[in-house]
Design a protein around this motif. Structure first.
Motif, PDB file in Angstrom:
ATOM      1  N   GLN A   1      -5.901 -31.338 -27.058  1.00 48.95           N
ATOM      2  CA  GLN A   1      -5.892 -30.291 -26.047  1.00 48.95           C
ATOM      3  C   GLN A   1      -4.494 -30.171 -25.442  1.00 48.95           C
ATOM      4  O   GLN A   1      -3.733 -31.134 -25.413  1.00 48.95           O
ATOM      5  CB  GLN A   1      -6.889 -30.606 -24.938  1.00 48.95           C
ATOM      6  CG  GLN A   1      -8.330 -30.517 -25.405  1.00 48.95           C
ATOM      7  CD  GLN A   1      -9.282 -30.673 -24.231  1.00 48.95           C
ATOM      8  OE1 GLN A   1      -9.058 -31.486 -23.350  1.00 48.95           O
ATOM      9  NE2 GLN A   1     -10.342 -29.879 -24.245  1.00 48.95           N
ATOM     10  N   VAL A   2      -4.186 -28.976 -24.961  1.00 47.25           N
ATOM     11  CA  VAL A   2      -2.883 -28.724 -24.353  1.00 47.25           C
ATOM     12  C   VAL A   2      -2.797 -29.455 -23.013  1.00 47.25           C
ATOM     13  O   VAL A   2      -3.632 -29.261 -22.128  1.00 47.25           O
ATOM     14  CB  VAL A   2      -2.650 -27.214 -24.150  1.00 47.25           C
ATOM     15  CG1 VAL A   2      -1.333 -26.962 -23.444  1.00 47.25           C
ATOM     16  CG2 VAL A   2      -2.693 -26.485 -25.490  1.00 47.25           C
ATOM     17  N   VAL A   3      -1.785 -30.327 -22.911  1.00 43.96           N
ATOM     18  CA  VAL A   3      -1.515 -31.089 -21.697  1.00 43.96           C
ATOM     19  C   VAL A   3      -0.007 -31.054 -21.444  1.00 43.96           C
ATOM     20  O   VAL A   3       0.759 -30.559 -22.270  1.00 43.96           O
ATOM     21  CB  VAL A   3      -2.002 -32.560 -21.809  1.00 43.96           C
ATOM     22  CG1 VAL A   3      -3.516 -32.624 -21.942  1.00 43.96           C
ATOM     23  CG2 VAL A   3      -1.331 -33.272 -22.975  1.00 43.96           C
ATOM     24  N   LEU A   4       0.407 -31.628 -20.330  1.00 44.43           N
ATOM     25  CA  LEU A   4       1.824 -31.742 -20.032  1.00 44.43           C
ATOM     26  C   LEU A   4       2.528 -32.465 -21.180  1.00 44.43           C
ATOM     27  O   LEU A   4       2.094 -33.533 -21.601  1.00 44.43           O
ATOM     28  CB  LEU A   4       2.020 -32.524 -18.718  1.00 44.43           C
ATOM     29  CG  LEU A   4       3.446 -32.721 -18.253  1.00 44.43           C
ATOM     30  CD1 LEU A   4       4.096 -31.379 -17.909  1.00 44.43           C
ATOM     31  CD2 LEU A   4       3.487 -33.653 -17.045  1.00 44.43           C
TER      32      LEU A   4
ATOM     33  N   VAL B   1      -1.456 -27.833 -31.876  1.00 51.75           N
ATOM     34  CA  VAL B   1      -1.099 -28.513 -30.628  1.00 51.75           C
ATOM     35  C   VAL B   1      -0.521 -29.854 -31.008  1.00 51.75           C
ATOM     36  O   VAL B   1      -1.186 -30.665 -31.640  1.00 51.75           O
ATOM     37  CB  VAL B   1      -2.315 -28.683 -29.695  1.00 51.75           C
ATOM     38  CG1 VAL B   1      -1.918 -29.446 -28.430  1.00 51.75           C
ATOM     39  CG2 VAL B   1      -2.940 -27.338 -29.320  1.00 51.75           C
ATOM     40  N   LEU B   2       0.735 -30.064 -30.664  1.00 50.61           N
ATOM     41  CA  LEU B   2       1.408 -31.320 -31.012  1.00 50.61           C
ATOM     42  C   LEU B   2       1.679 -32.144 -29.765  1.00 50.61           C
ATOM     43  O   LEU B   2       1.915 -31.640 -28.717  1.00 50.61           O
ATOM     44  CB  LEU B   2       2.736 -31.028 -31.723  1.00 50.61           C
ATOM     45  CG  LEU B   2       2.647 -30.126 -32.945  1.00 50.61           C
ATOM     46  CD1 LEU B   2       4.044 -29.741 -33.411  1.00 50.61           C
ATOM     47  CD2 LEU B   2       1.922 -30.845 -34.052  1.00 50.61           C
TER      48      LEU B   2
ATOM     49  N   LYS C   1      -6.630 -25.967 -23.710  1.00 52.59           N
ATOM     50  CA  LYS C   1      -7.094 -25.313 -24.942  1.00 52.59           C
ATOM     51  C   LYS C   1      -6.703 -26.181 -26.135  1.00 52.59           C
ATOM     52  O   LYS C   1      -5.895 -27.092 -26.026  1.00 52.59           O
ATOM     53  CB  LYS C   1      -6.468 -23.925 -25.083  1.00 52.59           C
ATOM     54  CG  LYS C   1      -6.786 -22.963 -23.963  1.00 52.59           C
ATOM     55  CD  LYS C   1      -8.158 -22.373 -24.113  1.00 52.59           C
ATOM     56  CE  LYS C   1      -8.441 -21.219 -23.207  1.00 52.59           C
ATOM     57  NZ  LYS C   1      -8.588 -21.481 -21.819  1.00 52.59           N
ATOM     58  N   SER C   2      -7.280 -25.872 -27.286  1.00 53.45           N
ATOM     59  CA  SER C   2      -6.959 -26.616 -28.501  1.00 53.45           C
ATOM     60  C   SER C   2      -6.786 -25.645 -29.665  1.00 53.45           C
ATOM     61  O   SER C   2      -6.954 -24.438 -29.516  1.00 53.45           O
ATOM     62  CB  SER C   2      -8.043 -27.653 -28.802  1.00 53.45           C
ATOM     63  OG  SER C   2      -9.309 -27.028 -28.915  1.00 53.45           O
TER      64      SER C   2
END
Length: 148
Positions: free
Chosen positions: A83-86, A147-148, A129-130
Protein backbone atom coordinates in the motif's frame (compact mmCIF):
# COMPACT_ATOMS: atom_id res chain seq x y z
CA UNK A 1 16.28 0.38 -3.20
CA UNK A 2 18.64 2.69 -5.07
CA UNK A 3 16.07 5.01 -6.67
CA UNK A 4 14.27 5.63 -3.37
CA UNK A 5 17.57 6.56 -1.75
CA UNK A 6 18.35 8.96 -4.60
CA UNK A 7 14.92 10.57 -4.32
CA UNK A 8 15.23 10.87 -0.55
CA UNK A 9 18.70 12.40 -0.93
CA UNK A 10 17.28 15.00 -3.33
CA UNK A 11 14.54 15.82 -0.83
CA UNK A 12 17.11 16.26 1.93
CA UNK A 13 19.28 18.48 -0.30
CA UNK A 14 16.25 20.61 -1.13
CA UNK A 15 15.26 21.03 2.53
CA UNK A 16 18.83 21.67 3.71
CA UNK A 17 19.22 24.39 1.06
CA UNK A 18 15.97 26.01 2.18
CA UNK A 19 17.09 25.93 5.82
CA UNK A 20 20.44 27.48 4.92
CA UNK A 21 18.79 30.18 2.77
CA UNK A 22 16.28 31.11 5.51
CA UNK A 23 19.03 31.26 8.15
CA UNK A 24 21.08 33.55 5.88
CA UNK A 25 18.06 35.76 5.24
CA UNK A 26 17.31 35.94 8.98
CA UNK A 27 20.91 36.96 9.69
CA UNK A 28 20.74 39.71 7.05
CA UNK A 29 17.48 41.04 8.44
CA UNK A 30 18.89 41.07 11.98
CA UNK A 31 21.93 43.00 10.75
CA UNK A 32 19.66 45.50 9.00
CA UNK A 33 17.58 45.97 12.14
CA UNK A 34 20.70 46.53 14.23
CA UNK A 35 22.15 49.06 11.78
CA UNK A 36 18.79 50.87 11.58
CA UNK A 37 18.66 51.05 15.39
CA UNK A 38 22.06 52.74 15.47
CA UNK A 39 21.25 55.45 12.95
CA UNK A 40 17.48 55.94 13.08
CA UNK A 41 15.51 58.45 15.05
CA UNK A 42 12.39 57.58 17.01
CA UNK A 43 10.03 59.02 14.40
CA UNK A 44 11.09 56.62 11.61
CA UNK A 45 10.13 53.15 12.80
CA UNK A 46 8.39 52.08 9.58
CA UNK A 47 11.60 50.54 8.19
CA UNK A 48 12.11 48.40 11.29
CA UNK A 49 8.46 47.40 11.29
CA UNK A 50 8.79 45.97 7.76
CA UNK A 51 12.05 44.25 8.72
CA UNK A 52 10.43 42.73 11.80
CA UNK A 53 7.58 41.43 9.63
CA UNK A 54 10.12 39.93 7.22
CA UNK A 55 12.00 38.41 10.15
CA UNK A 56 8.85 36.78 11.48
CA UNK A 57 7.94 35.39 8.03
CA UNK A 58 11.41 33.93 7.54
CA UNK A 59 11.38 32.43 11.05
CA UNK A 60 8.08 30.72 10.18
CA UNK A 61 9.48 29.49 6.86
CA UNK A 62 12.56 28.18 8.67
CA UNK A 63 10.36 26.37 11.18
CA UNK A 64 8.39 24.75 8.33
CA UNK A 65 11.59 23.69 6.58
CA UNK A 66 12.91 22.15 9.79
CA UNK A 67 9.61 20.26 10.23
CA UNK A 68 10.02 18.94 6.68
CA UNK A 69 13.55 17.81 7.53
CA UNK A 70 12.27 15.96 10.60
CA UNK A 71 9.47 14.44 8.51
CA UNK A 72 11.98 13.12 5.96
CA UNK A 73 13.76 11.29 8.79
CA UNK A 74 10.66 9.06 9.06
CA UNK A 75 11.20 7.68 5.54
CA UNK A 76 12.79 4.24 5.34
CA UNK A 77 14.02 3.68 1.75
CA UNK A 78 14.23 -0.10 2.25
CA UNK A 79 10.63 -0.40 3.44
CA UNK A 80 8.51 -2.42 1.05
CA UNK A 81 4.74 -2.00 1.30
CA UNK A 82 1.96 -3.09 -1.00
CA UNK A 83 0.00 0.00 0.00
CA UNK A 84 1.06 3.59 -0.61
CA UNK A 85 2.77 4.98 2.50
CA UNK A 86 5.34 7.65 3.29
CA UNK A 87 8.42 6.85 1.19
CA UNK A 88 6.59 4.87 -1.50
CA UNK A 89 7.23 5.22 -5.19
CA UNK A 90 3.88 5.11 -6.93
CA UNK A 91 3.91 4.36 -10.63
CA UNK A 92 0.75 4.95 -12.61
CA UNK A 93 -0.08 4.41 -16.24
CA UNK A 94 1.23 7.91 -16.99
CA UNK A 95 3.13 9.43 -14.03
CA UNK A 96 5.43 8.36 -11.21
CA UNK A 97 5.28 9.82 -7.70
CA UNK A 98 7.55 9.71 -4.67
CA UNK A 99 5.65 10.19 -1.43
CA UNK A 100 7.67 12.49 0.82
CA UNK A 101 7.27 16.30 0.94
CA UNK A 102 5.87 18.64 -1.67
CA UNK A 103 8.67 19.60 -4.05
CA UNK A 104 7.34 18.97 -7.53
CA UNK A 105 8.80 17.40 -10.64
CA UNK A 106 12.38 16.14 -10.80
CA UNK A 107 14.21 13.84 -13.19
CA UNK A 108 16.44 10.92 -12.25
CA UNK A 109 18.00 8.67 -14.88
CA UNK A 110 15.71 10.06 -17.62
CA UNK A 111 12.60 9.23 -15.52
CA UNK A 112 10.34 12.01 -14.23
CA UNK A 113 9.10 11.78 -10.65
CA UNK A 114 6.68 14.07 -8.89
CA UNK A 115 7.69 14.43 -5.26
CA UNK A 116 4.49 14.96 -3.31
CA UNK A 117 3.32 14.77 0.27
CA UNK A 118 0.56 12.57 1.62
CA UNK A 119 -1.22 15.76 2.68
CA UNK A 120 -1.34 17.14 -0.88
CA UNK A 121 -4.56 16.70 -2.86
CA UNK A 122 -3.06 13.99 -5.08
CA UNK A 123 -1.36 12.42 -2.05
CA UNK A 124 -4.79 12.04 -0.47
CA UNK A 125 -5.98 10.18 -3.59
CA UNK A 126 -3.16 7.62 -3.53
CA UNK A 127 -2.84 7.22 0.25
CA UNK A 128 -3.25 3.57 1.31
CA UNK A 129 -4.01 2.49 -2.28
CA UNK A 130 -2.25 -0.44 -3.92
CA UNK A 131 -1.44 -1.81 -7.37
CA UNK A 132 -4.51 -1.89 -9.61
CA UNK A 133 -6.41 0.89 -7.85
CA UNK A 134 -7.66 3.80 -9.91
CA UNK A 135 -8.13 7.41 -8.91
CA UNK A 136 -9.14 10.61 -10.61
CA UNK A 137 -7.30 13.91 -10.27
CA UNK A 138 -7.93 17.09 -12.26
CA UNK A 139 -10.39 15.26 -14.53
CA UNK A 140 -7.79 12.63 -15.45
CA UNK A 141 -8.02 8.98 -14.47
CA UNK A 142 -4.88 7.17 -13.26
CA UNK A 143 -4.30 3.50 -12.62
CA UNK A 144 -1.61 2.49 -10.13
CA UNK A 145 0.64 -0.01 -11.90
CA UNK A 146 3.27 -0.43 -9.20
CA UNK A 147 3.98 0.51 -5.57
CA UNK A 148 7.62 0.30 -4.57
Amino acid sequence: MKIKTQLLDLCNLHVNKRIKDYKNEIDLIKESIESNDKVSNEQDDSGNSKLLDDLEKNMNYLGDAQKNKDYLQLIRPNLVSEQVVLGSIVKTDSLSFFIAISIGKIEIETQDYYIISLQSPIGQHVKSKSKGHQFEFNSKRYTITEVL
